[in-house]
Scaffold this active site. Structure first.
Site, mmCIF file in Angstrom:
data_model
loop_
_atom_site.group_PDB
_atom_site.id
_atom_site.type_symbol
_atom_site.label_atom_id
_atom_site.label_comp_id
_atom_site.label_asym_id
_atom_site.label_seq_id
_atom_site.Cartn_x
_atom_site.Cartn_y
_atom_site.Cartn_z
ATOM 1 N N GLY A 54 40.935 90.725 -30.060
ATOM 2 C CA GLY A 54 41.903 91.728 -30.526
ATOM 3 C C GLY A 54 41.933 91.854 -32.032
ATOM 4 N N ASP A 55 41.765 90.739 -32.723
ATOM 5 C CA ASP A 55 41.702 90.753 -34.184
ATOM 6 C C ASP A 55 40.534 91.618 -34.648
ATOM 7 O OD1 ASP A 55 42.193 89.712 -36.956
ATOM 8 O OD2 ASP A 55 40.267 88.719 -36.615
ATOM 9 N N SER A 56 39.394 91.441 -34.025
ATOM 10 C CA SER A 56 38.197 92.214 -34.404
ATOM 11 C C SER A 56 38.336 93.694 -34.057
ATOM 12 C CB SER A 56 36.958 91.647 -33.710
ATOM 13 O OG SER A 56 36.698 90.353 -34.164
#
Length: 166
Positions: A54-56
């Site tokens: 999700g960060d990416s």
């Protein structure tokens, strides 16, 4: 329809009619097919793994958005991106979009927020860091579930809520 893209001193013409919409809409499908990846059930993944992807994904969305604002120095783009992806801002965004959550989204967010992380927040409070982890877990879940429209709806609402989008 043609548009020009400035590449340093060179200008390249891109014929947008040549873009295959199937490629644009199915990046995840292409990744799976080309790299021969097996399907992953996001419900079976730990919240920290969901936050990892999700960060990416969120970072890619923000970078794509910033590039769309026009050609500018990379360090300026990076500073703007850093402001939008830092834990404090993601925590603020969660406060904006949390009332929009469907039942399963709230559950995924809370799993991410409450997950035991063994890394410490560098420039954020523990509360902001945990809320940001929940935000990223939700983005990862929506991405891996193929719920791109919903993911973008929440990101747009959050960016609008912080005054980034009009």
């Amino acid at each position: 329809m043609e548009e020009s893209v400035n590449q340093g001193n060179n200008t390249a013409d891109i014929n947008t009619a040549d873009i295959d919409i199937a490629d644009v809409e199915n990046l995840t499908v292409q990744l799976k097919e080309v790299l021969n990846l097996k399907d992953t059930d996001p419900k079976q993944l730990s919240p920290l793994v969901l936050a990892y992807i999700g960060d990416s994904v969120y970072d890619l969305v923000i970078r794509t958005y910033l590039i769309s604002l026009g050609n500018m120095p990379v360090n300026k783009i990076n500073r703007h991106a850093c402001r939008l992806v830092k834990a404090q801002m993601q925590s603020q965004m969660i406060g904006i979009i949390e009332p929009m959550f469907k039942g399963y989204e709230e559950a995924v967010y809370k799993r991410g927020r409450n997950a035991k992380s063994y890394t410490a927040a560098k420039n954020a409070t523990i509360t902001d860091y945990r809320r940001a982890t929940g935000f990223e877990a939700l983005m990862g879940y929506l991405y891996l579930s193929g719920k791109y429209s919903r993911m973008m709806e929440l990101i747009k609402a959050a960016l609008t809520g912080i005054g980034e989008l009009k």
